[in-house]
Design an enzyme around this catalytic site. Structure first.
Site, short mmCIF file in Angstrom:
data_model
loop_
_atom_site.label_atom_id
_atom_site.label_comp_id
_atom_site.label_asym_id
_atom_site.label_seq_id
_atom_site.Cartn_x
_atom_site.Cartn_y
_atom_site.Cartn_z
N ASP A 123 15.02 27.95 -2.61
CA ASP A 123 13.87 27.08 -2.91
C ASP A 123 13.41 27.40 -4.34
O ASP A 123 13.94 26.85 -5.30
CB ASP A 123 12.79 27.31 -1.85
CG ASP A 123 11.64 26.32 -1.97
OD1 ASP A 123 11.65 25.53 -2.91
OD2 ASP A 123 10.73 26.35 -1.12
N GLU A 160 3.20 2.07 2.40
CA GLU A 160 3.80 2.40 3.70
C GLU A 160 5.26 1.97 3.73
O GLU A 160 5.64 0.97 3.13
CB GLU A 160 3.05 1.67 4.84
CG GLU A 160 1.76 2.34 5.22
CD GLU A 160 1.05 1.60 6.36
OE1 GLU A 160 1.59 0.60 6.87
OE2 GLU A 160 -0.06 2.02 6.70
N ASP A 198 0.82 -1.22 0.00
CA ASP A 198 0.00 0.00 0.00
C ASP A 198 0.86 1.27 0.00
O ASP A 198 0.33 2.38 0.03
CB ASP A 198 -0.95 0.01 1.20
CG ASP A 198 -0.20 0.05 2.53
OD1 ASP A 198 1.05 -0.05 2.52
OD2 ASP A 198 -0.85 0.19 3.58
N LYS A 239 13.06 42.49 2.06
CA LYS A 239 12.22 41.67 1.17
C LYS A 239 10.81 41.58 1.77
O LYS A 239 10.65 41.22 2.91
CB LYS A 239 12.86 40.28 1.06
CG LYS A 239 12.04 39.22 0.39
CD LYS A 239 12.85 37.92 0.22
CE LYS A 239 12.67 36.96 1.38
NZ LYS A 239 13.40 35.70 1.21
C1 R5P Z 1 13.65 32.56 3.84
O1 R5P Z 1 13.41 33.01 4.95
C2 R5P Z 1 14.85 31.72 3.54
O2 R5P Z 1 15.96 32.12 4.27
C3 R5P Z 1 15.16 31.74 2.06
O3 R5P Z 1 15.50 33.07 1.69
C4 R5P Z 1 13.95 31.31 1.27
O4 R5P Z 1 13.47 30.08 1.73
C5 R5P Z 1 14.31 31.18 -0.19
O5 R5P Z 1 13.14 30.85 -0.88
P1 R5P Z 1 12.95 31.14 -2.41
O6 R5P Z 1 14.16 30.63 -3.11
O7 R5P Z 1 11.69 30.41 -2.75
O8 R5P Z 1 12.79 32.63 -2.56
#
Ligand code: R5P
Length: 329
Positions: A223, A39, A37, A193
């Protein structure tokens, strides 16, 4: 306590294999499989009674990564390991670390509770999103900085021209101070920011005089790449010359590859706290190996020696005779 045993979740197998070579131990004998399943099923295949066990696993998405860490830790504890250390190169679920808005979880605290409940006796991690997350645990936490890994590359870069360190948001200002100090008291600028929602930035404003300067941005996580893209654009508009970035954890989700490849950033350094996925890597990014730092920390924890000596950088590493090891890797 008998010898070191290394176990790893699926996100960190290459890292475990490198660490095993550096520590001169065999990688642990275990399986991570699935029931039909879906898991997760875990088993440690050899006797680990009385051993010093290190479970290596980053806990970013998908949540299965965290689950694997918990199951391996529980298995090691129930198999009578003398001590279990959760080695978490990238501590995921860290960005909701306080009640910044109504009706939100404190995910980092919940994850810390899970890890302790699974039986971890201590935690070794790298560049926590916020240093205070250490306090969410009631067991010892060693939070390493990736600075010694970046330093030789940065030293070479900044040997010519005028450089400053830039924090791409207020959250990274302490990190920027640390880098600036280690790099010889470089000047600092800050990017203000403002976000509309997670991973979406409304506006950025540079605080500090960057005109004619080369800029090194330092962050914990990349990210979506939006923060660095916007910040580098703003730095260019304010007259910066060259722009580079060093960030410990390269998540590179969504369109990060395009976002960053097409940004004014000349170079980006990340480490392999997360498995490097070549198809998601921006063309201007380079992955550096974090394993020598983790291995040295494991060796020191095992031998009850200082871990904080690893926090500084090249000069300290030279004094400790570690630098050569790092360069050989
Ligand atoms: C935010 O507080 C982190 O320190 C990074 O600046 C953030 O996670 C970067 O995310 P992204 O690349 O999506 O802008």
């Amino acid at each position: 306590m008998d010898e070191i045993v290394l176990l790893s979740g699926t996100a960190c197998v290459p890292l475990m294999n490198r660490m095993a070579r550096q520590l001169d131990v065999e990688p642990g004998d275990f399986l991570i499989g699935r029931f039909s399943d879906g898991e997760i099923r875990v088993q440690i295949k050899k006797n680990i009674r009385g051993r010093d066990v290190y479970v290596i696993q980053s806990t970013g998405a998908p949540a299965e990564n965290l689950m694997e860490l918990l199951l391996l830790t529980d298995a090691a504890k129930r198999a009578s390991a003398a001590r279990v250390t959760a080695v978490i190169p990238y501590f995921g679920y860290a960005r909701q670390d306080r009640k910044a808005e109504p009706r939100v979880p404190i995910s980092a605290k919940l994850v810390a509770n899970f890890i302790e409940a699974a039986g971890a006796d201590r935690v070794l991690t790298v560049d926590l999103h916020a240093d205070q997350i250490q306090g969410f645990f009631d067991v010892p936490v060693d939070n390493l900085y990736a600075t010694p890994i970046f330093k030789p590359y940065i030293d070479q870069l900044i040997s010519e021209g005028q450089w400053m360190v830039v924090a791409p948001d207020v959250g990274s200002s302490k990190r920027a101070y640390r880098f600036a100090e280690i790099l010889g008291n470089l000047p600092i600028a800050l990017v203000d920011k403002r976000r509309v929602r997670p991973n979406e930035i409304e506006s950025v404003r540079v605080i500090g005089d960057v005109e004619g300067m080369n800029c090194l941005m330092v962050d914990d996580i990349i990210d979506s790449g939006g923060s660095l893209r916007k910040a580098s654009g703003a730095l260019m508009e304010m007259g910066a010359k060259r722009i580079f970035a060093a960030a410990t954890h390269g998540v590179f989700s969504g369109n990060a590859k395009e976002t960053l490849s097409e940004s004014p950033l000349e170079g980006i350094w990340v480490t392999n706290t997360l498995p490097p996925q070549d198809d998601r890597l921006p063309s201007n990014a380079r992955v550096l190996d974090i394993s020598p730092l983790l291995s040295e920390a494991v060796r020191r924890i095992h031998e009850n020696r200082s871990v904080s000596e690893l926090f500084i950088g090249k000069e300290t590493w030279k004094t400790l005779g570690l630098w050569q090891n790092l360069e050989k890797e």
